[in-house]
Design a protein around this motif. Structure first.
Motif, PDB file in Angstrom:
ATOM      1  N   TYR A   1     -42.775  47.834  72.384  1.00 12.65           N
ATOM      2  CA  TYR A   1     -42.024  46.701  71.866  1.00 12.65           C
ATOM      3  C   TYR A   1     -40.546  46.907  72.167  1.00 12.65           C
ATOM      4  O   TYR A   1     -39.979  47.958  71.871  1.00 12.65           O
ATOM      5  N   ALA A   2     -39.941  45.895  72.773  1.00 17.12           N
ATOM      6  CA  ALA A   2     -38.517  45.948  73.078  1.00 17.12           C
ATOM      7  C   ALA A   2     -37.842  44.732  72.465  1.00 17.12           C
ATOM      8  O   ALA A   2     -38.487  43.741  72.112  1.00 17.12           O
ATOM      9  N   ASN A   3     -36.522  44.808  72.345  1.00 10.46           N
ATOM     10  CA  ASN A   3     -35.734  43.679  71.895  1.00 10.46           C
ATOM     11  C   ASN A   3     -35.944  42.497  72.832  1.00 10.46           C
ATOM     12  O   ASN A   3     -36.323  42.654  73.992  1.00 10.46           O
ATOM     13  N   SER A   4     -35.703  41.287  72.346  1.00 12.22           N
ATOM     14  CA  SER A   4     -35.934  40.086  73.152  1.00 12.22           C
ATOM     15  C   SER A   4     -35.113  40.071  74.440  1.00 12.22           C
ATOM     16  O   SER A   4     -35.453  39.361  75.393  1.00 12.22           O
ATOM     17  N   THR A   5     -34.029  40.848  74.495  1.00 11.61           N
ATOM     18  CA  THR A   5     -33.216  40.923  75.711  1.00 11.61           C
ATOM     19  C   THR A   5     -33.451  42.222  76.468  1.00 11.61           C
ATOM     20  O   THR A   5     -32.798  42.475  77.484  1.00 11.61           O
ATOM     21  N   GLY A   6     -34.376  43.050  75.977  1.00 15.65           N
ATOM     22  CA  GLY A   6     -34.635  44.333  76.616  1.00 15.65           C
ATOM     23  C   GLY A   6     -35.885  44.293  77.474  1.00 15.65           C
ATOM     24  O   GLY A   6     -36.472  43.247  77.709  1.00 15.65           O
ATOM     25  N   VAL A   7     -36.297  45.459  77.960  1.00 12.46           N
ATOM     26  CA  VAL A   7     -37.488  45.573  78.795  1.00 12.46           C
ATOM     27  C   VAL A   7     -38.391  46.653  78.227  1.00 12.46           C
ATOM     28  O   VAL A   7     -37.949  47.575  77.557  1.00 12.46           O
ATOM     29  N   SER A   8     -39.688  46.510  78.498  1.00 16.13           N
ATOM     30  CA  SER A   8     -40.668  47.544  78.190  1.00 16.13           C
ATOM     31  C   SER A   8     -41.055  48.211  79.499  1.00 16.13           C
ATOM     32  O   SER A   8     -41.351  47.532  80.481  1.00 16.13           O
ATOM     33  N   GLN A   9     -41.061  49.557  79.529  1.00 20.97           N
ATOM     34  CA  GLN A   9     -41.282  50.265  80.782  1.00 20.97           C
ATOM     35  C   GLN A   9     -42.287  51.396  80.607  1.00 20.97           C
ATOM     36  O   GLN A   9     -42.360  52.021  79.557  1.00 20.97           O
ATOM     37  N   ILE A  10     -43.075  51.620  81.647  1.00 22.03           N
ATOM     38  CA  ILE A  10     -43.850  52.845  81.805  1.00 22.03           C
ATOM     39  C   ILE A  10     -43.299  53.531  83.039  1.00 22.03           C
ATOM     40  O   ILE A  10     -43.240  52.928  84.118  1.00 22.03           O
ATOM     41  N   ARG A  11     -42.868  54.784  82.889  1.00 22.78           N
ATOM     42  CA  ARG A  11     -42.219  55.494  83.990  1.00 22.78           C
ATOM     43  C   ARG A  11     -43.134  56.576  84.547  1.00 22.78           C
ATOM     44  O   ARG A  11     -43.822  57.262  83.813  1.00 22.78           O
ATOM     45  N   PHE A  12     -43.124  56.716  85.877  1.00 25.96           N
ATOM     46  CA  PHE A  12     -43.902  57.735  86.559  1.00 25.96           C
ATOM     47  C   PHE A  12     -42.941  58.574  87.391  1.00 25.96           C
ATOM     48  O   PHE A  12     -42.147  58.026  88.142  1.00 25.96           O
ATOM     49  N   GLY A  13     -43.025  59.885  87.279  1.00 31.25           N
ATOM     50  CA  GLY A  13     -42.127  60.718  88.075  1.00 31.25           C
ATOM     51  C   GLY A  13     -42.483  62.182  87.942  1.00 31.25           C
ATOM     52  O   GLY A  13     -43.517  62.546  87.381  1.00 31.25           O
ATOM     53  N   ASP A  14     -41.630  63.031  88.490  1.00 29.17           N
ATOM     54  CA  ASP A  14     -41.787  64.462  88.306  1.00 29.17           C
ATOM     55  C   ASP A  14     -40.631  64.975  87.474  1.00 29.17           C
ATOM     56  O   ASP A  14     -39.756  64.216  87.063  1.00 29.17           O
ATOM     57  N   GLU A  15     -40.624  66.270  87.201  1.00 26.25           N
ATOM     58  CA  GLU A  15     -39.611  66.812  86.309  1.00 26.25           C
ATOM     59  C   GLU A  15     -38.203  66.735  86.903  1.00 26.25           C
ATOM     60  O   GLU A  15     -37.227  66.812  86.177  1.00 26.25           O
ATOM     61  N   ALA A  16     -38.125  66.541  88.222  1.00 26.74           N
ATOM     62  CA  ALA A  16     -36.809  66.446  88.853  1.00 26.74           C
ATOM     63  C   ALA A  16     -36.247  65.031  88.796  1.00 26.74           C
ATOM     64  O   ALA A  16     -35.040  64.841  88.809  1.00 26.74           O
ATOM     65  N   ASP A  17     -37.132  64.021  88.752  1.00 28.34           N
ATOM     66  CA  ASP A  17     -36.655  62.640  88.793  1.00 28.34           C
ATOM     67  C   ASP A  17     -37.640  61.763  88.038  1.00 28.34           C
ATOM     68  O   ASP A  17     -38.651  61.333  88.571  1.00 28.34           O
ATOM     69  N   THR A  18     -37.369  61.471  86.785  1.00 24.23           N
ATOM     70  CA  THR A  18     -38.297  60.696  85.963  1.00 24.23           C
ATOM     71  C   THR A  18     -38.255  59.220  86.295  1.00 24.23           C
ATOM     72  O   THR A  18     -39.054  58.456  85.774  1.00 24.23           O
ATOM     73  N   ASN A  19     -37.345  58.788  87.173  1.00 22.31           N
ATOM     74  CA  ASN A  19     -37.239  57.376  87.526  1.00 22.31           C
ATOM     75  C   ASN A  19     -37.856  57.064  88.888  1.00 22.31           C
ATOM     76  O   ASN A  19     -37.574  56.022  89.473  1.00 22.31           O
ATOM     77  N   ILE A  20     -38.705  57.946  89.389  1.00 21.83           N
ATOM     78  CA  ILE A  20     -39.220  57.735  90.732  1.00 21.83           C
ATOM     79  C   ILE A  20     -40.131  56.519  90.812  1.00 21.83           C
ATOM     80  O   ILE A  20     -40.233  55.863  91.832  1.00 21.83           O
ATOM     81  N   GLY A  21     -40.799  56.166  89.726  1.00 21.12           N
ATOM     82  CA  GLY A  21     -41.640  54.973  89.705  1.00 21.12           C
ATOM     83  C   GLY A  21     -41.574  54.304  88.344  1.00 21.12           C
ATOM     84  O   GLY A  21     -41.537  54.970  87.324  1.00 21.12           O
TER      85      GLY A  21
END
Length: 207
Positions: A103-123
């Motif tokens: 659940y996110a604020n009406s102006t926010g986003v809900s995210q599922i993140r995939f990555g490794d320990e070096a870069d958690t934003n890779i997917g």
């Protein structure tokens, strides 16, 4: 007690309390109960739980929970070394759901993140409330989206025929745009139709 449970009871008008202090006022640990309240309180630092004299879980001073880590980076941080780290949510019984709710604020986003320990934003798999679209990102760049009308956009973020990329519209239209050949068909192993064209299920042409 020789049989059953041995019980320590502390009774008071506000409940019972076990307290450990350093000096006269610096409370380090309190366990208190009353008719509607149970408190496990650490006045400073982290609350740690250990098995076989090894820390297994802690709650730090910011309220972050670490399982397998003494330095939780988020509100819940599970760390497993040497084997898979799994979180299981299981619902049993007919009609019982198993859910992960974001659940996110009406102006926010809900995210599922995939990555490794070096870069958690890779997917990223993102649902954006601002325009009701679902996004899939790789290397932190958008790869595809499903817009609020159910159209699939690949390699582009606008639903049109002039911008490079692919649009598969929920209405049944396919738009493919690029500055080169836009389609390749390869039939293997045998001769025969490569593409057929039909009207109301009846073939009207073929290649």
């Amino acid at each position: 007690a020789s049989a059953g449970y041995a019980t320590l009871s502390l009774n008071g008008s506000d409940g019972g309390q076990i307290a450990f202090q350093t000096g006269d006022t610096a409370k380090q640990f309190i366990f208190s109960t009353s008719t509607d309240l149970s408190i496990f309180n650490q006045e400073a630092g982290s609350i740690k739980f250990a098995t076989n004299s090894t820390e297994a879980t802690r709650i730090d001073s910011d309220g972050k929970v670490g399982i397998g880590t003494s330095s939780p980076a988020t509100e819940l941080h599970v760390l497993k070394s040497g084997s898979d780290a799994d979180v299981t949510i299981e619902g049993t019984g007919t009609g019982v759901d198993a859910r992960i709710n974001l659940y996110a604020n009406s102006t926010g986003v809900s995210q599922i993140r995939f990555g490794d320990e070096a870069d958690t934003n890779i997917g990223l798999l993102t649902y954006d409330h601002s325009d009701d679209s679902m996004f899939i990102r790789t290397n932190n760049s958008e790869a595809m989206r499903i817009d609020s009308s159910g159209n699939l956009l690949v390699g582009k973020d606008v639903n049109d025929l002039t911008t490079d990329g692919v649009v598969l519209r929920g209405s049944g239209e396919l738009f493919v745009t690029r500055a080169n050949d836009v389609a390749a068909f390869n039939r293997r192993s045998s001769d025969g139709d490569i593409v057929t064209f039909r009207r109301d299920g009846t073939t009207v042409g073929s290649i």
